[in-house]
Write a protein that holds these residues in place. Structure first.
Motif, PDB file in Angstrom:
ATOM      1  N   ALA A 234       2.376   6.882  -6.810  1.00  0.00           N
ATOM      2  CA  ALA A 234       1.358   7.817  -7.282  1.00  0.00           C
ATOM      3  C   ALA A 234       1.757   9.264  -7.008  1.00  0.00           C
ATOM      4  N   LEU A 235       2.249   9.539  -5.801  1.00  0.00           N
ATOM      5  CA  LEU A 235       2.616  10.907  -5.439  1.00  0.00           C
ATOM      6  C   LEU A 235       3.846  11.392  -6.205  1.00  0.00           C
ATOM      7  N   LYS A 236       4.769  10.492  -6.500  1.00  0.00           N
ATOM      8  CA  LYS A 236       5.952  10.883  -7.273  1.00  0.00           C
ATOM      9  C   LYS A 236       5.601  11.301  -8.692  1.00  0.00           C
ATOM     10  N   SER A 237       4.424  10.904  -9.165  1.00  0.00           N
ATOM     11  CA  SER A 237       4.028  11.240 -10.534  1.00  0.00           C
ATOM     12  C   SER A 237       3.528  12.685 -10.667  1.00  0.00           C
ATOM     13  N   LEU A 238       3.292  13.368  -9.560  1.00  0.00           N
ATOM     14  CA  LEU A 238       2.803  14.750  -9.607  1.00  0.00           C
ATOM     15  C   LEU A 238       3.884  15.700 -10.117  1.00  0.00           C
TER      16      LEU A 238
ATOM     17  N   VAL B  41       9.290  12.438  -1.877  1.00  0.00           N
ATOM     18  CA  VAL B  41       8.090  11.916  -1.215  1.00  0.00           C
ATOM     19  C   VAL B  41       8.521  10.954  -0.119  1.00  0.00           C
ATOM     20  N   ASN B  42       7.902  11.086   1.049  1.00  0.00           N
ATOM     21  CA  ASN B  42       8.109  10.146   2.148  1.00  0.00           C
ATOM     22  C   ASN B  42       6.727   9.727   2.629  1.00  0.00           C
ATOM     23  N   VAL B  43       6.436   8.432   2.543  1.00  0.00           N
ATOM     24  CA  VAL B  43       5.145   7.916   2.997  1.00  0.00           C
ATOM     25  C   VAL B  43       5.402   7.031   4.216  1.00  0.00           C
TER      26      VAL B  43
ATOM     27  N   CYS C 225       0.848  -1.206   0.000  1.00  0.00           N
ATOM     28  CA  CYS C 225       0.000   0.000   0.000  1.00  0.00           C
ATOM     29  C   CYS C 225       0.877   1.248   0.000  1.00  0.00           C
ATOM     30  N   ARG C 226       1.857   1.257   0.890  1.00  0.00           N
ATOM     31  CA  ARG C 226       2.763   2.397   0.996  1.00  0.00           C
ATOM     32  C   ARG C 226       3.471   2.650  -0.334  1.00  0.00           C
ATOM     33  N   SER C 227       3.937   1.587  -0.969  1.00  0.00           N
ATOM     34  CA  SER C 227       4.645   1.717  -2.243  1.00  0.00           C
ATOM     35  C   SER C 227       3.741   2.265  -3.337  1.00  0.00           C
ATOM     36  N   ALA C 228       2.483   1.828  -3.345  1.00  0.00           N
ATOM     37  CA  ALA C 228       1.534   2.312  -4.356  1.00  0.00           C
ATOM     38  C   ALA C 228       1.280   3.812  -4.190  1.00  0.00           C
TER      39      ALA C 228
ATOM     40  N   GLU D  36       0.758   8.969   6.882  1.00  0.00           N
ATOM     41  CA  GLU D  36       0.990  10.330   6.427  1.00  0.00           C
ATOM     42  C   GLU D  36       2.034  10.341   5.310  1.00  0.00           C
ATOM     43  N   ALA D  37       1.815  11.217   4.333  1.00  0.00           N
ATOM     44  CA  ALA D  37       2.786  11.439   3.269  1.00  0.00           C
ATOM     45  C   ALA D  37       3.324  12.859   3.410  1.00  0.00           C
TER      46      ALA D  37
END
Length: 93
Positions: free
Chosen positions: A47-51, A57-59, A40-43, A65-66
C-alpha cells in the motif's frame, strides 16, 4: 535577443531556488496499528509503495512502524488513506 551574463545568472539563481532538488529524499516514520503477521506487513508495504514520490519503504513488524523515503513531502491523510485501504491504520500525532 541577448542577455548579459549577469542577467542570466540572476534569472537562473532566482528560478533555481524555486525548483526542488530531485536528489533530495525526505524520510518519515509512521506508526502502524493492527499488524500481527508477515502478511499484514506485506499488505502495508504494498500500500505504501503505491504512493506517488515514494522511493523506498521499510515496514517493521516488531516496532509497528513504517519508514518511507520519498521525493515529495507526504500528505499524512493520503498515507493514512492507503494504509486504511489495506485494512490497517496510521496513528497520527
Amino acid at each position: 535577443l541577448s542577455l548579459s551574463p549577469e542577467l542570466l545568472r540572476m534569472y537562473n539563481n532566482a528560478h533555481s531556488a524555486i525548483t526542488p532538488n530531485p536528489t533530495e529524499l525526505y524520510q518519515t516514520r509512521w506508526p502502524i496499528e493492527g499488524m500481527h503477521c508477515e502478511a499484514c506487513r506485506s499488505a502495508v508495504l504494498r500500500a505504501l509503495k503505491s504512493l506517488d514520490g515514494v522511493e523506498q519503504v521499510n515496514v517493521n513488524l516488531e516496532t509497528s512502524e513504517a519508514v518511507l523515503s520519498s521525493r515529495l513531502r507526504l500528505d499524512p491523510e493520503k498515507v493514512r488513506h492507503v494504509v486504511q485501504s489495506a485494512g490497517f491504520d496510521v496513528k497520527l500525532r
